[in-house]
Design a protein around this motif. Structure first.
Motif, short mmCIF file in Angstrom:
data_model
loop_
_atom_site.label_atom_id
_atom_site.label_comp_id
_atom_site.label_asym_id
_atom_site.label_seq_id
_atom_site.Cartn_x
_atom_site.Cartn_y
_atom_site.Cartn_z
N GLN A 267 -3.17 11.09 -0.39
CA GLN A 267 -3.30 9.67 -0.75
C GLN A 267 -4.69 9.37 -1.29
N LEU A 268 -5.70 9.91 -0.63
CA LEU A 268 -7.07 9.67 -1.07
C LEU A 268 -7.34 10.30 -2.44
N GLU A 269 -6.79 11.48 -2.67
CA GLU A 269 -6.99 12.15 -3.95
C GLU A 269 -6.31 11.42 -5.10
N GLU A 270 -5.20 10.75 -4.81
CA GLU A 270 -4.50 9.99 -5.85
C GLU A 270 -5.34 8.81 -6.34
N GLY A 271 -6.18 8.28 -5.48
CA GLY A 271 -7.06 7.19 -5.87
C GLY A 271 -6.38 5.85 -6.02
N GLU A 272 -5.20 5.69 -5.46
CA GLU A 272 -4.45 4.44 -5.59
C GLU A 272 -4.73 3.44 -4.47
N LEU A 273 -5.48 3.84 -3.45
CA LEU A 273 -5.75 2.97 -2.31
C LEU A 273 -6.90 2.01 -2.61
N SER A 274 -6.84 0.84 -1.99
CA SER A 274 -7.98 -0.07 -2.09
C SER A 274 -9.14 0.54 -1.30
#
Length: 82
Positions: free
Chosen positions: A24-31
């Motif tokens: 999830q962190l690698e995808e960079g989609e999180l606020s």
């Protein structure tokens, strides 16, 4: 669903959750806030996993000391020496 405390999880579950968080962190989609919470959870999971590995290593060392025999190291695909 309430998340379990890392110290109450088995190693495989903690590792699986940690891998998901890293993805999830690698995808960079999180606020930013979500990323920080995920990072904090990941650190907790990593520490708990490291502690479990250390405990397992200590158990192995104790078992080897109790046995009293020297074990010969061998690599993958090799037959153990007799």
């Amino acid at each position: 669903m309430a998340t379990k405390k890392p110290e109450n999880m088995d190693f495989e579950s903690a590792l699986s959750e940690l891998e998901g968080l890293v993805n999830q962190l690698e995808e960079g989609e999180l606020s930013l806030e979500q990323a920080l919470k995920s990072f904090e959870r990941g650190i907790q999971l990593a520490r708990a996993g490291q502690q479990r590995l250390s405990q397992a290593e200590q158990q192995v060392q104790i078992l080897l000391q109790q046995d009293g025999e020297q074990l010969a190291a061998f690599g993958p695909g090799q037959e153990p020496q007799k």
